[in-house]
Motif scaffolding. Sequence first.
Motif, short mmCIF file in Angstrom:
data_model
loop_
_atom_site.label_atom_id
_atom_site.label_comp_id
_atom_site.label_asym_id
_atom_site.label_seq_id
_atom_site.Cartn_x
_atom_site.Cartn_y
_atom_site.Cartn_z
N TYR A 104 0.83 -1.21 0.00
CA TYR A 104 0.00 0.00 0.00
C TYR A 104 0.86 1.25 0.00
O TYR A 104 0.55 2.23 -0.71
CB TYR A 104 -0.92 0.01 1.22
CG TYR A 104 -1.91 -1.14 1.25
CD1 TYR A 104 -2.45 -1.65 0.08
CD2 TYR A 104 -2.31 -1.71 2.46
CE1 TYR A 104 -3.35 -2.71 0.09
CE2 TYR A 104 -3.22 -2.77 2.49
CZ TYR A 104 -3.72 -3.27 1.31
OH TYR A 104 -4.61 -4.30 1.33
N ARG A 105 1.94 1.23 0.77
CA ARG A 105 2.83 2.39 0.80
C ARG A 105 3.44 2.64 -0.58
O ARG A 105 3.51 3.79 -1.05
CB ARG A 105 3.96 2.16 1.81
CG ARG A 105 3.51 2.06 3.24
CD ARG A 105 4.69 1.71 4.15
NE ARG A 105 4.25 1.21 5.44
CZ ARG A 105 5.06 0.74 6.37
NH1 ARG A 105 6.37 0.71 6.15
NH2 ARG A 105 4.59 0.30 7.53
N THR A 161 2.22 8.12 -7.02
CA THR A 161 1.75 9.40 -7.56
C THR A 161 2.78 10.50 -7.39
O THR A 161 2.73 11.50 -8.11
CB THR A 161 0.44 9.81 -6.86
OG1 THR A 161 0.67 9.92 -5.45
CG2 THR A 161 -0.65 8.78 -7.10
N TRP A 162 3.72 10.33 -6.46
CA TRP A 162 4.73 11.37 -6.23
C TRP A 162 5.72 11.45 -7.38
O TRP A 162 6.30 12.52 -7.65
CB TRP A 162 5.46 11.09 -4.91
CG TRP A 162 6.54 12.07 -4.60
CD1 TRP A 162 7.88 11.86 -4.62
CD2 TRP A 162 6.37 13.44 -4.23
NE1 TRP A 162 8.57 13.00 -4.27
CE2 TRP A 162 7.66 14.00 -4.03
CE3 TRP A 162 5.26 14.26 -4.05
CZ2 TRP A 162 7.86 15.32 -3.67
CZ3 TRP A 162 5.47 15.58 -3.68
CH2 TRP A 162 6.75 16.09 -3.49
N PHE A 198 -3.65 19.57 -6.25
CA PHE A 198 -2.45 19.85 -5.45
C PHE A 198 -2.39 18.91 -4.24
O PHE A 198 -1.31 18.38 -3.92
CB PHE A 198 -2.47 21.30 -4.97
CG PHE A 198 -1.78 22.26 -5.90
CD1 PHE A 198 -0.49 22.01 -6.34
CD2 PHE A 198 -2.40 23.42 -6.31
CE1 PHE A 198 0.16 22.89 -7.20
CE2 PHE A 198 -1.77 24.32 -7.17
CZ PHE A 198 -0.48 24.05 -7.61
N ALA A 199 -3.51 18.73 -3.57
CA ALA A 199 -3.53 17.86 -2.38
C ALA A 199 -3.20 16.42 -2.77
O ALA A 199 -2.42 15.75 -2.09
CB ALA A 199 -4.90 17.95 -1.71
N TRP A 200 -3.80 15.95 -3.86
CA TRP A 200 -3.56 14.57 -4.31
C TRP A 200 -2.08 14.33 -4.59
O TRP A 200 -1.53 13.30 -4.24
CB TRP A 200 -4.40 14.31 -5.55
CG TRP A 200 -4.28 12.94 -6.12
CD1 TRP A 200 -4.91 11.80 -5.67
CD2 TRP A 200 -3.48 12.53 -7.23
NE1 TRP A 200 -4.56 10.73 -6.45
CE2 TRP A 200 -3.68 11.14 -7.42
CE3 TRP A 200 -2.63 13.21 -8.11
CZ2 TRP A 200 -3.06 10.44 -8.45
CZ3 TRP A 200 -2.01 12.50 -9.12
CH2 TRP A 200 -2.22 11.13 -9.28
N ARG A 201 -1.44 15.32 -5.19
CA ARG A 201 -0.01 15.20 -5.52
C ARG A 201 0.87 15.27 -4.28
O ARG A 201 1.96 14.69 -4.25
CB ARG A 201 0.36 16.32 -6.50
CG ARG A 201 1.82 16.34 -6.94
CD ARG A 201 2.20 15.08 -7.68
NE ARG A 201 3.41 15.22 -8.47
CZ ARG A 201 4.65 15.31 -8.00
NH1 ARG A 201 4.85 15.27 -6.70
NH2 ARG A 201 5.68 15.45 -8.82
N PRO A 260 1.46 11.65 -0.99
CA PRO A 260 2.51 10.63 -0.81
C PRO A 260 3.72 11.14 -0.04
O PRO A 260 4.21 10.48 0.87
CB PRO A 260 2.88 10.24 -2.24
CG PRO A 260 1.70 10.60 -3.06
CD PRO A 260 1.12 11.82 -2.43
N PHE A 261 4.20 12.32 -0.41
CA PHE A 261 5.38 12.89 0.25
C PHE A 261 5.11 13.13 1.73
O PHE A 261 5.91 12.75 2.60
CB PHE A 261 5.76 14.20 -0.44
CG PHE A 261 6.84 14.97 0.25
CD1 PHE A 261 8.16 14.56 0.18
CD2 PHE A 261 6.53 16.11 0.97
CE1 PHE A 261 9.16 15.28 0.82
CE2 PHE A 261 7.53 16.84 1.62
CZ PHE A 261 8.84 16.42 1.54
#
Length: 302
Positions: free
Chosen positions: A115-116, A122-123, A176-179, A182-183
């Motif tokens: 999952y991680r 996406t990052w 922006f939030a979706w991107r 991951p980080f």
Amino acid sequence: GLGDVYKRQIQMYSLKNNKLLLLALCLPATFIVAVFIIYPIANGVYMSFTDASPLRPNSKFVGLENYKYLFKDDVYWQVLGNTLFIIGVATILAMLISVGLALLLNNAIRFSGLYRSLIFQTWVVPWIVIAILWGWIFNTDYGLVNGTLTQYGLIENQIDWLFNGRNAQWAIILCFAWRSIPFLMVIMLAALQGISSEVLDAAEVDGAKYWQKTFKVTLPLIQNISLAAALMQGVRMFQEMTLPFVLTEGGPMNSTMVLSMYSYNLAFDSWDFALAATVGSLWLVMLVLFGAFYLKTVVREM
């Protein structure tokens, strides 16, 4: 004695050579930073006090005229408000989701490593690909969002996600939030795994339930790291213009125009390099303030 004198001379010679070696090793990096970072910044700040333009053979010093013009310009204040609103809300939204995912993945669940990895994919996707992808998703006629809402009877008429001012802002915020998730999730997960198990065990011994342990023990312990991560990601988003440029081109009516795109348009659409440099200089001041706050937060954490 004489031997001690020789030893001190050898040590001084060795220290001098080490300093010269360190200086030699630092020179290439110093040269690159000076040429590609310090000089462009200094030149941009200087240009903001001139009337520089490729349409004029020679520029002249105009003092604070460009700054006075910007402070009276309604478009500039609209763009500044757009930037702060979009980045602020996107950062908060991304932080909330990231902390939730980190808490979930920090538990002993099956396939947590998989999952991680999937979330982090996406990052590494380029911004231009993300912009095109979300442009299809938010398309008014055949987009996934309108199609899903229509299928479940939640809307009767198609929603103009990218052609209505407020809707377009929220579409940009979601992208922006979706991107950013991951980080931020990786940082939050590392922070959670850095909490001593003894602290959590002590809370359980005192009778704390899972949610009490989460909100009264776990989250306060990672508060400073969360703030530092949010500020760092906010600064990164400050510099991004690909997403709004491709999705909406700053429209409608400048409702999704951000500072980076505004400066770009002044320089390469209006050919007003001086005014673009002025926007960049004010933008630099804001980033320096963000950076100072970020460093203060990191030092407090250390």
